[in-house]
Design a protein around this motif. Structure first.
Motif, PDB file in Angstrom:
ATOM      1  N   HIS A 209     -63.245 -52.781   2.156  1.00  0.00           N
ATOM      2  CA  HIS A 209     -63.068 -51.598   1.253  1.00  0.00           C
ATOM      3  C   HIS A 209     -63.862 -51.701   0.371  1.00  0.00           C
ATOM      4  O   HIS A 209     -64.948 -52.502  -0.691  1.00  0.00           O
ATOM      5  N   GLY A 210     -64.114 -50.116  -0.060  1.00  0.00           N
ATOM      6  CA  GLY A 210     -65.490 -50.145  -0.843  1.00  0.00           C
ATOM      7  C   GLY A 210     -66.672 -50.138  -0.176  1.00  0.00           C
ATOM      8  O   GLY A 210     -67.688 -51.370   0.532  1.00  0.00           O
ATOM      9  N   ASN A 211     -68.054 -49.184  -0.791  1.00  0.00           N
ATOM     10  CA  ASN A 211     -69.065 -49.479   0.270  1.00  0.00           C
ATOM     11  C   ASN A 211     -69.868 -48.151  -0.478  1.00  0.00           C
ATOM     12  O   ASN A 211     -70.432 -47.610  -1.281  1.00  0.00           O
ATOM     13  N   ALA A 212     -71.382 -48.571  -0.301  1.00  0.00           N
ATOM     14  CA  ALA A 212     -72.625 -47.785  -0.896  1.00  0.00           C
ATOM     15  C   ALA A 212     -74.176 -47.782  -0.261  1.00  0.00           C
ATOM     16  O   ALA A 212     -74.222 -48.782   0.816  1.00  0.00           O
ATOM     17  N   THR A 213     -74.938 -47.032  -0.289  1.00  0.00           N
ATOM     18  CA  THR A 213     -76.311 -47.300   0.756  1.00  0.00           C
ATOM     19  C   THR A 213     -77.577 -46.422  -0.127  1.00  0.00           C
ATOM     20  O   THR A 213     -77.124 -45.810  -1.255  1.00  0.00           O
ATOM     21  N   ASP A 214     -78.538 -46.838  -0.075  1.00  0.00           N
ATOM     22  CA  ASP A 214     -79.569 -46.952  -0.632  1.00  0.00           C
ATOM     23  C   ASP A 214     -80.942 -45.645   0.185  1.00  0.00           C
ATOM     24  O   ASP A 214     -81.799 -45.938  -0.753  1.00  0.00           O
ATOM     25  N   GLY A 215     -80.635 -45.510   1.580  1.00  0.00           N
ATOM     26  CA  GLY A 215     -80.414 -44.483   2.013  1.00  0.00           C
ATOM     27  C   GLY A 215     -81.124 -45.890   3.641  1.00  0.00           C
ATOM     28  O   GLY A 215     -81.020 -44.863   4.906  1.00  0.00           O
ATOM     29  N   ASN A 216     -81.216 -46.684   3.452  1.00  0.00           N
ATOM     30  CA  ASN A 216     -81.491 -48.112   4.537  1.00  0.00           C
ATOM     31  C   ASN A 216     -81.239 -48.980   4.904  1.00  0.00           C
ATOM     32  O   ASN A 216     -81.094 -49.382   5.646  1.00  0.00           O
ATOM     33  N   VAL A 217     -80.119 -49.259   3.640  1.00  0.00           N
ATOM     34  CA  VAL A 217     -79.114 -50.356   4.319  1.00  0.00           C
ATOM     35  C   VAL A 217     -77.454 -49.716   3.448  1.00  0.00           C
ATOM     36  O   VAL A 217     -77.788 -49.350   2.045  1.00  0.00           O
ATOM     37  N   ALA A 218     -76.781 -50.090   4.237  1.00  0.00           N
ATOM     38  CA  ALA A 218     -75.631 -49.973   3.156  1.00  0.00           C
ATOM     39  C   ALA A 218     -74.891 -51.203   3.319  1.00  0.00           C
ATOM     40  O   ALA A 218     -75.085 -52.479   4.194  1.00  0.00           O
ATOM     41  N   PHE A 254     -60.766 -62.995  -3.515  1.00  0.00           N
ATOM     42  CA  PHE A 254     -60.479 -62.095  -3.646  1.00  0.00           C
ATOM     43  C   PHE A 254     -61.914 -61.296  -3.024  1.00  0.00           C
ATOM     44  O   PHE A 254     -62.841 -61.883  -2.473  1.00  0.00           O
ATOM     45  N   ARG A 255     -62.463 -60.165  -3.250  1.00  0.00           N
ATOM     46  CA  ARG A 255     -62.858 -58.731  -2.280  1.00  0.00           C
ATOM     47  C   ARG A 255     -63.368 -58.202  -3.580  1.00  0.00           C
ATOM     48  O   ARG A 255     -62.893 -57.671  -4.935  1.00  0.00           O
ATOM     49  N   LEU A 256     -64.946 -57.691  -3.925  1.00  0.00           N
ATOM     50  CA  LEU A 256     -65.948 -56.889  -4.349  1.00  0.00           C
ATOM     51  C   LEU A 256     -65.341 -55.550  -3.321  1.00  0.00           C
ATOM     52  O   LEU A 256     -65.349 -55.066  -2.696  1.00  0.00           O
ATOM     53  N   ALA A 257     -63.672 -54.515  -4.047  1.00  0.00           N
ATOM     54  CA  ALA A 257     -63.738 -53.781  -3.320  1.00  0.00           C
ATOM     55  C   ALA A 257     -63.699 -52.554  -3.777  1.00  0.00           C
ATOM     56  O   ALA A 257     -63.809 -51.240  -2.924  1.00  0.00           O
ATOM     57  N   ASN A 258     -65.460 -52.368  -4.906  1.00  0.00           N
ATOM     58  CA  ASN A 258     -65.372 -51.345  -4.863  1.00  0.00           C
ATOM     59  C   ASN A 258     -67.355 -51.210  -5.502  1.00  0.00           C
ATOM     60  O   ASN A 258     -67.556 -52.843  -5.783  1.00  0.00           O
ATOM     61  N   VAL A 259     -68.362 -51.037  -4.522  1.00  0.00           N
ATOM     62  CA  VAL A 259     -69.318 -50.763  -4.066  1.00  0.00           C
ATOM     63  C   VAL A 259     -70.512 -49.861  -4.308  1.00  0.00           C
ATOM     64  O   VAL A 259     -69.914 -49.048  -4.456  1.00  0.00           O
ATOM     65  N   LYS A 267     -80.468 -50.637  -7.677  1.00  0.00           N
ATOM     66  CA  LYS A 267     -79.474 -52.480  -7.779  1.00  0.00           C
ATOM     67  C   LYS A 267     -78.538 -51.562  -7.172  1.00  0.00           C
ATOM     68  O   LYS A 267     -77.215 -50.906  -7.505  1.00  0.00           O
ATOM     69  N   PHE A 268     -77.834 -53.107  -5.964  1.00  0.00           N
ATOM     70  CA  PHE A 268     -76.221 -52.647  -6.141  1.00  0.00           C
ATOM     71  C   PHE A 268     -75.989 -53.353  -6.575  1.00  0.00           C
ATOM     72  O   PHE A 268     -75.693 -54.632  -7.303  1.00  0.00           O
ATOM     73  N   ILE A 269     -74.019 -52.943  -7.112  1.00  0.00           N
ATOM     74  CA  ILE A 269     -73.285 -53.663  -7.848  1.00  0.00           C
ATOM     75  C   ILE A 269     -71.474 -53.870  -7.318  1.00  0.00           C
ATOM     76  O   ILE A 269     -71.290 -52.578  -6.416  1.00  0.00           O
ATOM     77  N   GLY A 270     -71.035 -54.621  -7.261  1.00  0.00           N
ATOM     78  CA  GLY A 270     -70.167 -54.696  -6.995  1.00  0.00           C
ATOM     79  C   GLY A 270     -69.129 -54.883  -8.173  1.00  0.00           C
ATOM     80  O   GLY A 270     -68.876 -55.793  -9.147  1.00  0.00           O
ATOM     81  N   PHE A 271     -66.972 -54.701  -7.693  1.00  0.00           N
ATOM     82  CA  PHE A 271     -66.860 -54.483  -8.487  1.00  0.00           C
ATOM     83  C   PHE A 271     -65.107 -54.957  -8.677  1.00  0.00           C
ATOM     84  O   PHE A 271     -64.578 -53.934  -6.941  1.00  0.00           O
ATOM     85  N   LYS A 300     -68.923 -48.416 -14.241  1.00  0.00           N
ATOM     86  CA  LYS A 300     -69.332 -46.958 -13.600  1.00  0.00           C
ATOM     87  C   LYS A 300     -70.292 -46.953 -13.824  1.00  0.00           C
ATOM     88  O   LYS A 300     -71.053 -47.647 -15.109  1.00  0.00           O
ATOM     89  N   VAL A 301     -71.293 -47.617 -13.262  1.00  0.00           N
ATOM     90  CA  VAL A 301     -72.656 -46.617 -12.907  1.00  0.00           C
ATOM     91  C   VAL A 301     -72.888 -45.562 -13.563  1.00  0.00           C
ATOM     92  O   VAL A 301     -72.491 -44.287 -13.583  1.00  0.00           O
TER      93      VAL A 301
END
Length: 400
Positions: A209-218, A254-259, A267-271, A300-301
């Motif tokens: 659950h939750g993800n983000a990418t920089d275009g090269n890595v997700a 627990f899991r970081l359900a928002n990335v 930078k990547f952030i987990g919440f 939030k970023v």
């Protein structure tokens, strides 16, 4: 003598006049906000530079709102009604200046996948994961204002599930997969724009659950196993490589359900509300604490991707510099929030202001980040529960 008296009188008058007051901090001229309501169809459109609030008729209450990567549009998802609309701010960036192409309005494109839930945007493309049929809906901004336009449906043979996806710079997508219809996703594979498999999953984890990418890595949040006894993040490269970064020692079940991905800070952030906000370092494969606490309900970023804002149940806002992880400023900005409230205040921010939609008052607070006690209140609908920020942090118009 009369001339001298006039000179002294003029000097005396100048000395007694009040000193010029500094101009009140204003938002960037082309920043905009969209707000949806819990109980009414009203969509509120805010121009914070002028403090003007306009209202538009949405189709249903409780619309989920997401800005597109271009800054011009916002996607409006009616999840339970299987409908997506798009709102057009009318603003278009030319990097050094902004053109006003049209008045704010509804765009003409729509999507009708079953239970549209997860939204991502990159360049001119918007992508939606439809939970109830396992499809993706893709739309290009060149089509957004064409009469009768619809998002393109992508079928990749995915079973229906609460899914997520990420767009890579090479045009492919990382998408979650589930072992059975309605089950939690436990793998990620890479497909092309037509839904064809490019890279199969190489790692199985649990409850993604939750993800983000920089275009090269997700980066996808989840548990490290199906028993959900420990968590970590799955790192998926566009080349198909996959690896797991475990949560810090002692983190618990627990899991970081928002990335999130902060573009300027890279930078990547987990919440997760029960544990706080964490920096995910994909170079050293370590997860470290930014704010550790079980009372954070919004994280939030900011719009440019430079700072992280954390709002806690006691009404305190904390602002962190993502380049260093250091706390820049903190202060109480709203009344305490009930931990059991179904709809809590929601947060967005630019470089100058934090914006908080308050369901209890029907207002959006605009809070000066240099002086947290300076607040402008925008009256919107009766129960504002969703908020998104779009437009541009720019003051230059065409020809300026």
């Amino acid at each position: 003598m009369l001339t001298l008296a006039a000179v002294f009188t003029a000097c005396d008058k100048d000395q007694n006049e009040p000193a010029p007051q500094p101009e009140t901090t204003k938002e960037f001229k082309y920043v905009r906000l969209l707000v949806s309501d819990e109980v009414s169809n009203q969509i509120s459109f805010i121009d914070p530079f002028t403090s003007k609030v306009s209202t538009f008729d949405g189709k249903f209450p409780l619309a989920n709102l997401y800005a597109t990567a271009s800054g011009r549009y916002a996607a409006v998802l009616y999840q339970n009604q299987n409908l997506v609309e798009v709102f057009d701010s009318g603003l278009q960036s030319h990097t050094d200046h902004i053109d006003e192409m049209n008045a704010p309005k509804w765009a003409t494109i729509t999507a009708d996948g079953l239970k549209p839930t997860h939204f991502k945007s990159k360049g001119a493309e918007s992508l939606i994961f439809n939970d109830n049929d396992g499809t993706l809906s893709a739309g290009n901004e060149a089509e957004f204002n064409k009469a009768g336009a619809k998002f393109r449906m992508i079928k990749a043979g995915l079973l229906p599930h609460h899914g997520a996806m990420a767009q890579f710079d090479n045009g492919n997508y990382a998408v979650t997969t589930a072992p059975a219809a309605g089950a939690s996703p436990n793998r990620v594979q890479i497909i092309d724009k037509n839904g064809n498999l490019v890279h199969a999953s190489t790692l199985e984890i649990g409850n993604i659950h939750g993800n983000a990418t920089d275009g090269n890595v997700a980066v996808f949040g989840g548990f490290t196993n199906s028993a959900a006894t420990a968590g970590g993040v799955l790192v998926v490269s566009a080349s198909g490589e996959q690896r797991l970064i475990p949560n810090p020692e002692g983190f618990g079940a627990f899991r970081l359900a928002n990335v999130y991905y902060a573009s300027s800070a890279q930078k990547f952030i987990g919440f997760v509300a029960t544990k706080g906000a964490y920096l995910i370092d994909i170079k050293t494969d370590k997860i470290t604490s930014i704010y550790a606490g079980s009372d954070a309900f919004q994280c939030k970023v900011d719009y440019a991707g430079k700072n992280l804002l954390v709002l806690t149940l006691d009404g305190k806002l904390r602002i962190y510099d993502l380049s260093t992880g250091a706390l820049k400023k903190e202060g109480s900005i709203i009344s305490p929030v009930g931990s059991t409230d179904t709809y809590k205040p929601v947060l967005e921010a630019t470089a100058k202001f934090a914006y908080i939609a308050l369901p209890s008052s029907g207002e959006v607070y605009q809070i000066d980040l240099e002086n947290l006690s300076s607040v402008i209140k925008h009256k919107v609908s009766s129960r504002p529960v969703r908020l998104t920020l779009f437009g541009f942090e720019n003051n230059a118009a065409h020809g300026e």
